[in-house]
Write a protein that holds these residues in place. Structure first.
Motif, PDB file in Angstrom:
ATOM      1  N   ASP A  37       9.743  46.604  20.858  1.00  0.00           N
ATOM      2  CA  ASP A  37       9.743  46.806  22.306  1.00  0.00           C
ATOM      3  C   ASP A  37       9.331  48.252  22.550  1.00  0.00           C
ATOM      4  OD1 ASP A  37      10.074  46.576  25.003  1.00  0.00           O
ATOM      5  OD2 ASP A  37      12.188  45.989  24.946  1.00  0.00           O
ATOM      6  N   ASP A  54       4.500  44.042  27.501  1.00  0.00           N
ATOM      7  CA  ASP A  54       5.947  44.105  27.674  1.00  0.00           C
ATOM      8  C   ASP A  54       6.626  43.053  26.808  1.00  0.00           C
ATOM      9  OD1 ASP A  54       8.372  45.004  29.387  1.00  0.00           O
ATOM     10  OD2 ASP A  54       8.402  42.809  29.479  1.00  0.00           O
ATOM     11  N   TRP A  56       9.588  41.423  26.863  1.00  0.00           N
ATOM     12  CA  TRP A  56      10.226  40.218  27.408  1.00  0.00           C
ATOM     13  C   TRP A  56       9.261  39.363  28.218  1.00  0.00           C
ATOM     14  CZ3 TRP A  56      14.154  38.073  25.288  1.00  0.00           C
ATOM     15  CH2 TRP A  56      14.960  38.858  24.475  1.00  0.00           C
ATOM     16  N   THR A  57       8.218  39.971  28.777  1.00  0.00           N
ATOM     17  CA  THR A  57       7.154  39.168  29.372  1.00  0.00           C
ATOM     18  C   THR A  57       6.445  38.358  28.295  1.00  0.00           C
ATOM     19  OG1 THR A  57       6.826  40.857  31.082  1.00  0.00           O
ATOM     20  CG2 THR A  57       5.065  39.249  30.769  1.00  0.00           C
ATOM     21  N   SER A  76      14.988  46.140  21.667  1.00  0.00           N
ATOM     22  CA  SER A  76      14.808  46.656  23.011  1.00  0.00           C
ATOM     23  C   SER A  76      15.599  47.947  23.177  1.00  0.00           C
ATOM     24  CB  SER A  76      15.274  45.625  24.042  1.00  0.00           C
ATOM     25  OG  SER A  76      14.376  44.530  24.091  1.00  0.00           O
ATOM     26  N   TYR A  80      14.928  51.256  28.962  1.00  0.00           N
ATOM     27  CA  TYR A  80      13.871  50.531  29.671  1.00  0.00           C
ATOM     28  C   TYR A  80      14.370  49.715  30.848  1.00  0.00           C
ATOM     29  CZ  TYR A  80      10.963  51.380  25.514  1.00  0.00           C
ATOM     30  OH  TYR A  80      10.272  51.936  24.482  1.00  0.00           O
ATOM     31  N   ARG A  81      15.544  49.108  30.714  1.00  0.00           N
ATOM     32  CA  ARG A  81      15.993  48.144  31.714  1.00  0.00           C
ATOM     33  C   ARG A  81      17.480  48.329  31.987  1.00  0.00           C
ATOM     34  NH1 ARG A  81      13.292  46.044  27.475  1.00  0.00           N
ATOM     35  NH2 ARG A  81      11.168  45.302  27.877  1.00  0.00           N
ATOM     36  N   ILE A  85      19.623  43.625  34.802  1.00  0.00           N
ATOM     37  CA  ILE A  85      18.279  43.048  34.750  1.00  0.00           C
ATOM     38  C   ILE A  85      17.995  42.485  33.363  1.00  0.00           C
ATOM     39  CG2 ILE A  85      15.821  43.540  34.995  1.00  0.00           C
ATOM     40  CD1 ILE A  85      17.461  43.578  37.614  1.00  0.00           C
ATOM     41  N   LEU A  86      18.369  43.217  32.318  1.00  0.00           N
ATOM     42  CA  LEU A  86      18.155  42.734  30.954  1.00  0.00           C
ATOM     43  C   LEU A  86      18.876  41.412  30.731  1.00  0.00           C
ATOM     44  CD1 LEU A  86      17.026  43.232  28.086  1.00  0.00           C
ATOM     45  CD2 LEU A  86      19.166  44.453  27.595  1.00  0.00           C
ATOM     46  N   GLN A  89      16.830  38.693  32.380  1.00  0.00           N
ATOM     47  CA  GLN A  89      15.589  38.419  31.653  1.00  0.00           C
ATOM     48  C   GLN A  89      15.864  37.595  30.394  1.00  0.00           C
ATOM     49  OE1 GLN A  89      14.299  42.576  31.306  1.00  0.00           O
ATOM     50  NE2 GLN A  89      12.437  42.027  32.397  1.00  0.00           N
ATOM     51  N   ILE A 119       9.492  56.990  32.202  1.00  0.00           N
ATOM     52  CA  ILE A 119      10.796  56.382  31.942  1.00  0.00           C
ATOM     53  C   ILE A 119      11.787  57.484  31.579  1.00  0.00           C
ATOM     54  CG2 ILE A 119      12.053  54.699  30.550  1.00  0.00           C
ATOM     55  CD1 ILE A 119       9.268  53.464  29.864  1.00  0.00           C
ATOM     56  N   GLN A 132      25.884  48.943  27.764  1.00  0.00           N
ATOM     57  CA  GLN A 132      24.970  47.817  27.950  1.00  0.00           C
ATOM     58  C   GLN A 132      25.405  46.609  27.130  1.00  0.00           C
ATOM     59  OE1 GLN A 132      20.848  47.862  28.222  1.00  0.00           O
ATOM     60  NE2 GLN A 132      20.688  49.705  29.461  1.00  0.00           N
TER      61      GLN A 132
END
Length: 308
Positions: A37, A54, A56-57, A76, A80-81, A85-86, A89, A119, A132
């Motif tokens: 990632d 990306d 996860w995309t 990851s 980043y996220r 949101i993570l 996703q 970032i 997280q």
């Protein structure tokens, strides 16, 4: 021993390139396809063309274009996220794949890619990782109809509906690294797998022992964790083919033999056998030349049948 294919698309790969490797991974019988990632190529004279993808995309696309293999990140970055949101996703991609996703999560380390894409890159990130891990797993584990709240140093969540839910009852979470204290402690609390990325071979037993002690310290059975490692893989039917593949990824044959899973078939089988004796249950084979699908075919055809 499970063998997984692990790629570094930031070095220069389109989605179609990645898809071809993922589908070969599935067709050839490997356990999983994982990707890094990252958003910036690494190393001298590397452009990264056609540009980053990306993680996860990408995995969302692969979830719909594969059927069997596990899919995930190694790893990851918490920078980043946001964790909410993570969690959304990963849960969504897990649904899209019918329950085949795994999440590798780490602190992040590559400052230049953060500068390149705006970032934030805080100096201290272990606290972010711990929070997280607690938030993402907490959101997934919150019963439907209830809410989840969290107050920490880095993140605050208030009355989250904690949706959507993954398809799996528990998404496997991978925590890894070579740290002696904090990383093993986080693995013991939150992970289903502990991964050693690119270790010195002699260090593996001691690092695994540290994680087992961390599990025992919190009352967890160390056998609940999967113990894995990630190592570059370069194989050839003979010395000439091996040397050609080593040159294609800019590495020296001797150095690869010292630090990776490298050489001819018998050498690679012996190395994997030694790793198994050291307690490695799963190996992520870092494949750097994504255009060389014959390399994957060779490993599947010549190495895997000899692993027993």
């Amino acid at each position: 021993m499970r063998l997984r294919i692990f790629t570094e698309p930031q070095q220069g790969a389109s989605y179609d390139d990645i898809l071809a490797v993922a589908q070969a991974t599935e067709t050839l019988g490997f356990d999983a396809f994982f990707r890094s990632d990252h958003y910036l190529a690494m190393g001298d004279h590397v452009s990264g063309l056609p540009g980053p993808t990306d993680a996860w995309t990408t995995l969302a696309g692969l979830a719909r274009e594969t059927e069997r293999i596990r899919l995930g990140t190694l790893v990851s970055s918490v920078t980043y996220r946001p964790p909410g949101i993570l969690a959304i996703q990963v849960a969504q991609v897990d649904q899209m794949s019918k329950g085949r996703v795994e999440l590798g999560l780490g602190t992040g380390w590559f400052e230049q890619e953060h500068l390149a894409y705006g970032i934030p890159f805080p100096a201290k990130r272990f606290g972010m990782l711990e929070e997280q891990l607690e938030i993402v797993t907490g959101l997934w584990e919150t019963p439907v109809g209830q809410t989840y709240s969290f107050t920490g140093e880095h993140y605050t969540l208030v009355d989250s509906p904690a949706l959507p839910k993954p398809s799996q009852a528990r998404v496997p979470v991978i925590v890894g690294g070579g740290g002696a204290k904090r990383t093993p402690a986080m693995a013991a609390r939150f992970a289903t797998e502990f991964n050693l990325p690119f270790p010195e071979f002699a260090d593996i037993p001691g690092k695994f022992a540290g994680v087992r002690r961390a599990c025992e310290a919190v009352g967890r059975d160390p056998r609940e964790l999967v113990y894995s490692t990630a190592l570059i893989a370069v194989a050839g039917a003979d010395e000439a083919e091996f040397a050609r593949r080593a040159a294609a990824v800019g590495r020296e044959p001797g150095e690869l033999r010292e630090h990776g899973i490298a050489g001819t078939t018998s050498e690679i089988v012996d190395r994997l056998g030694a790793l198994a004796e050291d307690g490695v249950e799963c190996v992520y084979l870092q494949i750097m030349d994504l255009a060389d699908l014959d390399h994957l075919d060779f490993i599947a055809r010549e190495v895997v049948p000899q692993l027993g």
